[in-house]
Write a protein that holds these residues in place. Structure first.
Motif, PDB file in Angstrom:
ATOM      1  N   ARG A 203     -23.413 -20.544 -13.030  1.00  0.00           N
ATOM      2  CA  ARG A 203     -24.564 -21.126 -13.717  1.00  0.00           C
ATOM      3  C   ARG A 203     -25.762 -20.186 -13.694  1.00  0.00           C
ATOM      4  O   ARG A 203     -26.491 -20.076 -14.665  1.00  0.00           O
ATOM      5  CB  ARG A 203     -24.954 -22.455 -13.062  1.00  0.00           C
ATOM      6  CG  ARG A 203     -24.180 -23.628 -13.569  1.00  0.00           C
ATOM      7  CD  ARG A 203     -24.790 -24.945 -13.117  1.00  0.00           C
ATOM      8  NE  ARG A 203     -24.329 -25.400 -11.822  1.00  0.00           N
ATOM      9  CZ  ARG A 203     -23.144 -25.938 -11.598  1.00  0.00           C
ATOM     10  NH1 ARG A 203     -22.280 -26.065 -12.574  1.00  0.00           N
ATOM     11  NH2 ARG A 203     -22.805 -26.338 -10.405  1.00  0.00           N
ATOM     12  N   ASP A 204     -25.975 -19.522 -12.533  1.00  0.00           N
ATOM     13  CA  ASP A 204     -27.136 -18.649 -12.379  1.00  0.00           C
ATOM     14  C   ASP A 204     -26.843 -17.582 -11.332  1.00  0.00           C
ATOM     15  O   ASP A 204     -27.053 -17.800 -10.139  1.00  0.00           O
ATOM     16  CB  ASP A 204     -28.362 -19.468 -11.965  1.00  0.00           C
ATOM     17  CG  ASP A 204     -29.616 -18.618 -11.804  1.00  0.00           C
ATOM     18  OD1 ASP A 204     -29.593 -17.414 -12.162  1.00  0.00           O
ATOM     19  OD2 ASP A 204     -30.627 -19.158 -11.326  1.00  0.00           O
ATOM     20  N   ALA A 205     -26.357 -16.432 -11.780  1.00  0.00           N
ATOM     21  CA  ALA A 205     -26.002 -15.347 -10.859  1.00  0.00           C
ATOM     22  C   ALA A 205     -27.225 -14.652 -10.274  1.00  0.00           C
ATOM     23  O   ALA A 205     -27.092 -13.837  -9.363  1.00  0.00           O
ATOM     24  CB  ALA A 205     -25.119 -14.325 -11.568  1.00  0.00           C
ATOM     25  N   ARG A 206     -28.415 -14.964 -10.776  1.00  0.00           N
ATOM     26  CA  ARG A 206     -29.637 -14.353 -10.262  1.00  0.00           C
ATOM     27  C   ARG A 206     -30.310 -15.187  -9.175  1.00  0.00           C
ATOM     28  O   ARG A 206     -31.335 -14.785  -8.632  1.00  0.00           O
ATOM     29  CB  ARG A 206     -30.620 -14.126 -11.405  1.00  0.00           C
ATOM     30  CG  ARG A 206     -30.114 -13.092 -12.406  1.00  0.00           C
ATOM     31  CD  ARG A 206     -31.145 -12.800 -13.450  1.00  0.00           C
ATOM     32  NE  ARG A 206     -32.306 -12.202 -12.818  1.00  0.00           N
ATOM     33  CZ  ARG A 206     -33.442 -11.961 -13.433  1.00  0.00           C
ATOM     34  NH1 ARG A 206     -33.589 -12.272 -14.698  1.00  0.00           N
ATOM     35  NH2 ARG A 206     -34.451 -11.423 -12.793  1.00  0.00           N
ATOM     36  N   ALA A 207     -29.758 -16.330  -8.849  1.00  0.00           N
ATOM     37  CA  ALA A 207     -30.357 -17.190  -7.828  1.00  0.00           C
ATOM     38  C   ALA A 207     -30.352 -16.474  -6.472  1.00  0.00           C
ATOM     39  O   ALA A 207     -29.449 -15.701  -6.167  1.00  0.00           O
ATOM     40  CB  ALA A 207     -29.593 -18.505  -7.736  1.00  0.00           C
TER      41      ALA A 207
ATOM     42  N   ALA B 149     -25.516 -17.673   5.789  1.00  0.00           N
ATOM     43  CA  ALA B 149     -24.112 -18.085   5.620  1.00  0.00           C
ATOM     44  C   ALA B 149     -23.680 -17.908   4.168  1.00  0.00           C
ATOM     45  O   ALA B 149     -22.541 -17.496   3.893  1.00  0.00           O
ATOM     46  CB  ALA B 149     -23.930 -19.534   6.055  1.00  0.00           C
ATOM     47  N   THR B 150     -24.579 -18.180   3.244  1.00  0.00           N
ATOM     48  CA  THR B 150     -24.286 -17.997   1.822  1.00  0.00           C
ATOM     49  C   THR B 150     -24.065 -16.519   1.514  1.00  0.00           C
ATOM     50  O   THR B 150     -23.097 -16.157   0.831  1.00  0.00           O
ATOM     51  CB  THR B 150     -25.438 -18.561   0.962  1.00  0.00           C
ATOM     52  OG1 THR B 150     -25.574 -19.957   1.254  1.00  0.00           O
ATOM     53  CG2 THR B 150     -25.179 -18.367  -0.517  1.00  0.00           C
ATOM     54  N   ALA B 151     -24.929 -15.670   2.030  1.00  0.00           N
ATOM     55  CA  ALA B 151     -24.797 -14.223   1.810  1.00  0.00           C
ATOM     56  C   ALA B 151     -23.481 -13.710   2.389  1.00  0.00           C
ATOM     57  O   ALA B 151     -22.803 -12.872   1.769  1.00  0.00           O
ATOM     58  CB  ALA B 151     -25.985 -13.486   2.434  1.00  0.00           C
TER      59      ALA B 151
ATOM     60  N   GLU C 118     -22.029 -22.388  -8.735  1.00  0.00           N
ATOM     61  CA  GLU C 118     -23.473 -22.142  -8.853  1.00  0.00           C
ATOM     62  C   GLU C 118     -23.755 -20.741  -9.385  1.00  0.00           C
ATOM     63  O   GLU C 118     -24.651 -20.547 -10.208  1.00  0.00           O
ATOM     64  CB  GLU C 118     -24.177 -22.358  -7.507  1.00  0.00           C
ATOM     65  CG  GLU C 118     -24.228 -23.803  -7.060  1.00  0.00           C
ATOM     66  CD  GLU C 118     -24.994 -24.703  -8.027  1.00  0.00           C
ATOM     67  OE1 GLU C 118     -25.964 -24.240  -8.664  1.00  0.00           O
ATOM     68  OE2 GLU C 118     -24.631 -25.886  -8.151  1.00  0.00           O
ATOM     69  N   LEU C 119     -23.003 -19.764  -8.935  1.00  0.00           N
ATOM     70  CA  LEU C 119     -23.185 -18.391  -9.419  1.00  0.00           C
ATOM     71  C   LEU C 119     -22.868 -18.278 -10.905  1.00  0.00           C
ATOM     72  O   LEU C 119     -23.515 -17.518 -11.621  1.00  0.00           O
ATOM     73  CB  LEU C 119     -22.303 -17.420  -8.634  1.00  0.00           C
ATOM     74  CG  LEU C 119     -22.801 -17.042  -7.262  1.00  0.00           C
ATOM     75  CD1 LEU C 119     -21.727 -16.257  -6.518  1.00  0.00           C
ATOM     76  CD2 LEU C 119     -24.081 -16.226  -7.349  1.00  0.00           C
TER      77      LEU C 119
ATOM     78  N   ASP D 296     -31.759 -20.154  -2.354  1.00  0.00           N
ATOM     79  CA  ASP D 296     -31.601 -21.191  -3.377  1.00  0.00           C
ATOM     80  C   ASP D 296     -30.137 -21.612  -3.500  1.00  0.00           C
ATOM     81  O   ASP D 296     -29.830 -22.804  -3.544  1.00  0.00           O
ATOM     82  CB  ASP D 296     -32.134 -20.693  -4.715  1.00  0.00           C
ATOM     83  CG  ASP D 296     -32.252 -21.800  -5.745  1.00  0.00           C
ATOM     84  OD1 ASP D 296     -32.507 -22.961  -5.346  1.00  0.00           O
ATOM     85  OD2 ASP D 296     -32.078 -21.512  -6.942  1.00  0.00           O
ATOM     86  N   LEU D 297     -29.243 -20.633  -3.524  1.00  0.00           N
ATOM     87  CA  LEU D 297     -27.813 -20.955  -3.586  1.00  0.00           C
ATOM     88  C   LEU D 297     -27.395 -21.780  -2.376  1.00  0.00           C
ATOM     89  O   LEU D 297     -26.662 -22.761  -2.497  1.00  0.00           O
ATOM     90  CB  LEU D 297     -26.974 -19.678  -3.670  1.00  0.00           C
ATOM     91  CG  LEU D 297     -27.054 -18.907  -4.987  1.00  0.00           C
ATOM     92  CD1 LEU D 297     -26.444 -17.521  -4.832  1.00  0.00           C
ATOM     93  CD2 LEU D 297     -26.366 -19.677  -6.105  1.00  0.00           C
ATOM     94  N   GLY D 298     -27.858 -21.365  -1.209  1.00  0.00           N
ATOM     95  CA  GLY D 298     -27.539 -22.075   0.025  1.00  0.00           C
ATOM     96  C   GLY D 298     -28.004 -23.525  -0.013  1.00  0.00           C
ATOM     97  O   GLY D 298     -27.281 -24.437   0.402  1.00  0.00           O
ATOM     98  N   ARG D 299     -29.233 -23.750  -0.495  1.00  0.00           N
ATOM     99  CA  ARG D 299     -29.753 -25.124  -0.611  1.00  0.00           C
ATOM    100  C   ARG D 299     -28.863 -25.955  -1.530  1.00  0.00           C
ATOM    101  O   ARG D 299     -28.570 -27.114  -1.245  1.00  0.00           O
ATOM    102  CB  ARG D 299     -31.179 -25.115  -1.162  1.00  0.00           C
ATOM    103  CG  ARG D 299     -32.251 -24.966  -0.111  1.00  0.00           C
ATOM    104  CD  ARG D 299     -33.643 -25.238  -0.674  1.00  0.00           C
ATOM    105  NE  ARG D 299     -34.038 -24.287  -1.708  1.00  0.00           N
ATOM    106  CZ  ARG D 299     -34.518 -23.066  -1.494  1.00  0.00           C
ATOM    107  NH1 ARG D 299     -34.658 -22.640  -0.255  1.00  0.00           N
ATOM    108  NH2 ARG D 299     -34.855 -22.283  -2.485  1.00  0.00           N
TER     109      ARG D 299
END
Length: 154
Positions: free
Chosen positions: A20-24, A39-41, A17-18, A28-31
């Motif tokens: 694809r879009d490192a600014r998410a 947890a994502t952070a 995902e990063l 949003d990444l977690g979803r």
């Protein structure tokens, strides 16, 4: 911590995902991967600490910057010129990448230029260090590909 311990399915999905879009956002990444924002952070922090993620960058269109010429330069470079070449090439702004390679050539450079005349000047500046062989890029069918993370390595 061993990177194999960090790279579970969630981490691999997160890296995909990063790419694809490192600014998410973390939320949003977690979803997208099925984890909470916190947890994502935390996973991102652990991957940064382990050196798996070295940084975040911007993909700039070189042509929009007035650099329509992209060339690959193979360079031979013998013993006494090796270290002076390394110092020189690190300071040459037209060189976007420089790779030390095996085979008949010593280095592989990716060079950008505003014109053929500018590329010629760069090539001339390389001559004291070895023999440059230049190829101008016509197109890039695969310009940059994200790392495939779903398959197993080994």
């Amino acid at each position: 911590m061993d990177s194999a311990e960090i790279l579970d399915d969630y981490s691999r999905k997160l890296l995909a995902e990063l790419q694809r879009d490192a600014r998410a956002s973390f939320a949003d990444l977690g979803r997208r991967i099925g984890l909470s924002a916190s947890a994502t952070a935390e996973r991102l922090r652990r991957m940064e600490d382990a050196g798996i993620i070295r940084g975040y960058s911007v993909d700039v269109d070189r042509e929009a910057l007035g650099l329509p010429i992209l060339a690959m330069v193979r360079m031979t470079c013998d013993g006494p010129r090796y270290h002076p070449f390394l110092k020189f090439v690190k300071e040459l702004p037209e060189v976007q990448e420089c790779h030390h390679v095996t085979g008949g050539d010593a280095f592989f450079l990716q060079v950008t230029a505003a014109s053929i005349a500018e590329l010629e000047r760069v090539i001339e500046r390389l001559l004291p260090y070895g023999i440059p062989t230049t190829s101008i890029v016509l197109s890039s069918p695969v310009a940059r590909r994200a790392f495939e993370l779903s398959r197993s390595r080994g």
